[in-house]
Design a protein around this motif. Structure first.
Motif, PDB file in Angstrom:
ATOM      1  N   ASN A 291      -8.973  -1.864   7.912  1.00 55.95           N
ATOM      2  CA  ASN A 291      -8.138  -0.688   8.147  1.00 55.95           C
ATOM      3  C   ASN A 291      -8.914   0.634   8.179  1.00 55.95           C
ATOM      4  O   ASN A 291      -8.412   1.678   7.773  1.00 55.95           O
ATOM      5  CB  ASN A 291      -7.039  -0.594   7.089  1.00 55.95           C
ATOM      6  CG  ASN A 291      -6.137  -1.800   7.112  1.00 55.95           C
ATOM      7  OD1 ASN A 291      -5.783  -2.303   8.176  1.00 55.95           O
ATOM      8  ND2 ASN A 291      -5.785  -2.306   5.932  1.00 55.95           N
TER       9      ASN A 291
ATOM     10  N   TYR B 255       0.348   5.818  -0.077  1.00 57.08           N
ATOM     11  CA  TYR B 255      -0.522   6.993  -0.160  1.00 57.08           C
ATOM     12  C   TYR B 255       0.186   8.066  -0.970  1.00 57.08           C
ATOM     13  O   TYR B 255       1.311   8.453  -0.666  1.00 57.08           O
ATOM     14  CB  TYR B 255      -0.855   7.521   1.238  1.00 57.08           C
ATOM     15  CG  TYR B 255      -1.821   8.687   1.222  1.00 57.08           C
ATOM     16  CD1 TYR B 255      -3.184   8.470   1.081  1.00 57.08           C
ATOM     17  CD2 TYR B 255      -1.349   9.995   1.320  1.00 57.08           C
ATOM     18  CE1 TYR B 255      -4.066   9.533   1.050  1.00 57.08           C
ATOM     19  CE2 TYR B 255      -2.233  11.065   1.288  1.00 57.08           C
ATOM     20  CZ  TYR B 255      -3.592  10.832   1.147  1.00 57.08           C
ATOM     21  OH  TYR B 255      -4.464  11.885   1.104  1.00 57.08           O
TER      22      TYR B 255
ATOM     23  N   LYS C 224       0.839  -1.188   0.000  1.00 57.35           N
ATOM     24  CA  LYS C 224       0.000   0.000   0.000  1.00 57.35           C
ATOM     25  C   LYS C 224       0.878   1.244   0.000  1.00 57.35           C
ATOM     26  O   LYS C 224       1.977   1.251   0.552  1.00 57.35           O
ATOM     27  CB  LYS C 224      -0.911   0.022   1.231  1.00 57.35           C
ATOM     28  CG  LYS C 224      -1.909  -1.126   1.300  1.00 57.35           C
ATOM     29  CD  LYS C 224      -2.756  -0.996   2.545  1.00 57.35           C
ATOM     30  CE  LYS C 224      -3.805  -2.119   2.592  1.00 57.35           C
ATOM     31  NZ  LYS C 224      -3.173  -3.442   2.786  1.00 57.35           N
TER      32      LYS C 224
ATOM     33  N   ILE D  11       2.899   2.431   3.173  1.00 53.81           N
ATOM     34  CA  ILE D  11       2.280   2.057   4.449  1.00 53.81           C
ATOM     35  C   ILE D  11       2.173   0.544   4.482  1.00 53.81           C
ATOM     36  O   ILE D  11       1.614  -0.070   3.563  1.00 53.81           O
ATOM     37  CB  ILE D  11       0.888   2.682   4.618  1.00 53.81           C
ATOM     38  CG1 ILE D  11       0.962   4.209   4.516  1.00 53.81           C
ATOM     39  CG2 ILE D  11       0.266   2.270   5.935  1.00 53.81           C
ATOM     40  CD1 ILE D  11       1.716   4.870   5.635  1.00 53.81           C
ATOM     41  N   THR D  12       2.681  -0.089   5.535  1.00 58.87           N
ATOM     42  CA  THR D  12       2.639  -1.550   5.647  1.00 58.87           C
ATOM     43  C   THR D  12       1.441  -1.982   6.481  1.00 58.87           C
ATOM     44  O   THR D  12       0.875  -1.193   7.257  1.00 58.87           O
ATOM     45  CB  THR D  12       3.924  -2.073   6.287  1.00 58.87           C
ATOM     46  OG1 THR D  12       3.998  -1.594   7.644  1.00 58.87           O
ATOM     47  CG2 THR D  12       5.146  -1.594   5.517  1.00 58.87           C
ATOM     48  N   ASP D  13       1.061  -3.267   6.330  1.00 62.82           N
ATOM     49  CA  ASP D  13      -0.029  -3.802   7.127  1.00 62.82           C
ATOM     50  C   ASP D  13       0.316  -3.815   8.614  1.00 62.82           C
ATOM     51  O   ASP D  13      -0.564  -3.624   9.465  1.00 62.82           O
ATOM     52  CB  ASP D  13      -0.362  -5.226   6.662  1.00 62.82           C
ATOM     53  CG  ASP D  13      -0.969  -5.236   5.258  1.00 62.82           C
ATOM     54  OD1 ASP D  13      -1.535  -4.193   4.850  1.00 62.82           O
ATOM     55  OD2 ASP D  13      -0.872  -6.270   4.572  1.00 62.82           O
TER      56      ASP D  13
ATOM     57  N   GLU E  95       2.122  -1.623  10.229  1.00 62.69           N
ATOM     58  CA  GLU E  95       1.940  -0.264  10.733  1.00 62.69           C
ATOM     59  C   GLU E  95       0.463   0.057  10.940  1.00 62.69           C
ATOM     60  O   GLU E  95       0.096   0.741  11.907  1.00 62.69           O
ATOM     61  CB  GLU E  95       2.567   0.736   9.765  1.00 62.69           C
ATOM     62  CG  GLU E  95       4.090   0.663   9.714  1.00 62.69           C
ATOM     63  CD  GLU E  95       4.669   1.480   8.591  1.00 62.69           C
ATOM     64  OE1 GLU E  95       5.866   1.837   8.681  1.00 62.69           O
ATOM     65  OE2 GLU E  95       3.940   1.751   7.610  1.00 62.69           O
ATOM     66  N   LEU E  96      -0.385  -0.453  10.059  1.00 60.35           N
ATOM     67  CA  LEU E  96      -1.821  -0.235  10.223  1.00 60.35           C
ATOM     68  C   LEU E  96      -2.348  -0.976  11.450  1.00 60.35           C
ATOM     69  O   LEU E  96      -3.221  -0.464  12.174  1.00 60.35           O
ATOM     70  CB  LEU E  96      -2.573  -0.690   8.971  1.00 60.35           C
ATOM     71  CG  LEU E  96      -2.318   0.127   7.700  1.00 60.35           C
ATOM     72  CD1 LEU E  96      -3.006  -0.532   6.505  1.00 60.35           C
ATOM     73  CD2 LEU E  96      -2.810   1.561   7.867  1.00 60.35           C
TER      74      LEU E  96
END
Length: 343
Positions: A146, A65, A63, A75-77, A79-80
């Motif tokens: 998310n 942005y 991912k 953005i990594t999973d 981090e989410l």
């Protein structure tokens, strides 16, 4: 039972209810594949990097942005998942409201909540009974895919249902779409209400997807080499044609009655709508102009013919009546004159 889509717990005050989220709906639509028309080979969608033109596997895709055309933030999973969100693994009930106060346009997908282990049976039943007795629905917040979402909990056939809802700012205003003010007669409104009463049903469980049935018949005919089904014939309505609204309502009411076997009167027809004359004062004001001209133009045609046809029957009678009346008047006048002269 279908595979759970999410596991967590309902937070009901200090009560925690472990649950599994299961889809409440099924997709029965018929899906097609993209194929090469020449040999019917399947055409797949390849995920290709725009910079080097190479096809990528799923584990190479993440991912990002886009802050601008030149800068993208990855953005990594993980981090989410580390975002401090209290509803990350909980459906947190925040309020109870009347079901009628919820606008249906805000309701999105629906899911069943099943107990996750026997330990959840008692608190699950407690929440279900509380919702049933209070005649209210629960408003909840939960996180899924998310993002934090708004949900609605209600009871259906002994199970708790979670309806995913849209946030208030996600609903567009229909103000610009509303039609301008138009004039309606009370008779038209009453007839429309009568149509709603005639078409009222206790349940909509009997409706079927006619398009899906026809599509299945088409696929079966082609696979078996049979002749393709003919399209159903329907009445074509001219585009842009203005019809009399009242006549259309009358026809709709009669058709609804016939479909229920109630029968009806004569056939209602749909005819072109003519402009209405709004008030009697306008009629009176225009009668000396438009109406007089029409009467004068038509008097030599329709009226003259009728008078001429009737003159042969009534002229003699009228003439005789006039002569008799005149004779009586003359006789009375002479008698009066003689009496005066004699006196």
């Amino acid at each position: 039972m279908p595979r759970p889509l999410w596991t967590g717990a309902i937070s009901f005050g200090l009560v925690t209810i472990p649950v599994k989220v299961v889809s409440a709906t099924q997709d029965h639509s018929i899906h097609f594949r993209q194929v090469h028309l020449e040999d019917l080979g399947r055409v797949r969608t390849r995920k290709v990097c725009e910079l080097d033109g190479e096809a990528l596997s799923q584990d190479e895709i993440g991912k990002g942005y886009e802050l601008s055309k030149e800068q993208t933030v990855p953005i990594t999973d993980e981090e989410l998942d580390r975002i401090p969100l209290p509803t990350a693994k909980a459906i947190e009930i925040v309020a109870f409201v009347d079901a009628d106060s919820v606008d249906p346009i805000r309701i999105s997908d629906s899911y069943y909540l099943a107990i996750d282990g026997q330990v959840a049976a008692k608190p699950y039943t407690l929440l279900r009974r509380a919702l049933e007795r209070s005649d209210k629905v629960a408003v909840a917040k939960f996180a899924w895919h998310n993002r934090e979402r708004l949900g609605l909990l209600r009871v259906r056939e002994g199970a708790i249902v979670l309806h995913s809802m849209r946030w208030p700012d996600e609903i567009r205003s229909p103000e610009s779409l509303a039609p301008r003010q138009v004039e309606l007669d009370d008779d038209e409104i009453d007839r429309a209400v009568q149509l709603t009463d005639t078409m009222a049903l206790d349940s909509i469980a009997g409706f079927r997807d006619a398009y899906r049935d026809a599509l299945e018949e088409l696929i079966a005919a082609k696979s078996e080499g049979r002749e393709l089904p003919e399209p159903a014939e329907g009445e074509e309505q001219e585009e842009g044609k203005v019809v009399d609204l009242m006549a259309a309502l009358n026809a709709s009411v009669e058709a609804a009655k016939e479909s229920r076997g109630e029968g009806g009167g004569g056939e209602a027809t749909v005819h072109e709508m003519r402009p209405r004359k709004k008030t009697a004062s306008k009629k009176a004001a225009s009668s000396g102009k438009a109406t007089t001209g029409r009467k004068a133009a038509s008097s030599g045609k329709a009226t003259t013919g009728r008078k001429a046809s009737a003159s042969g029957k009534t002229t003699g009678q009228k003439t005789g009546a006039r002569k008799t009346t005149a004779a009586k008047r003359t006789t009375g006048t002479k008698r009066t004159a003689r009496k005066r002269s004699a006196s």
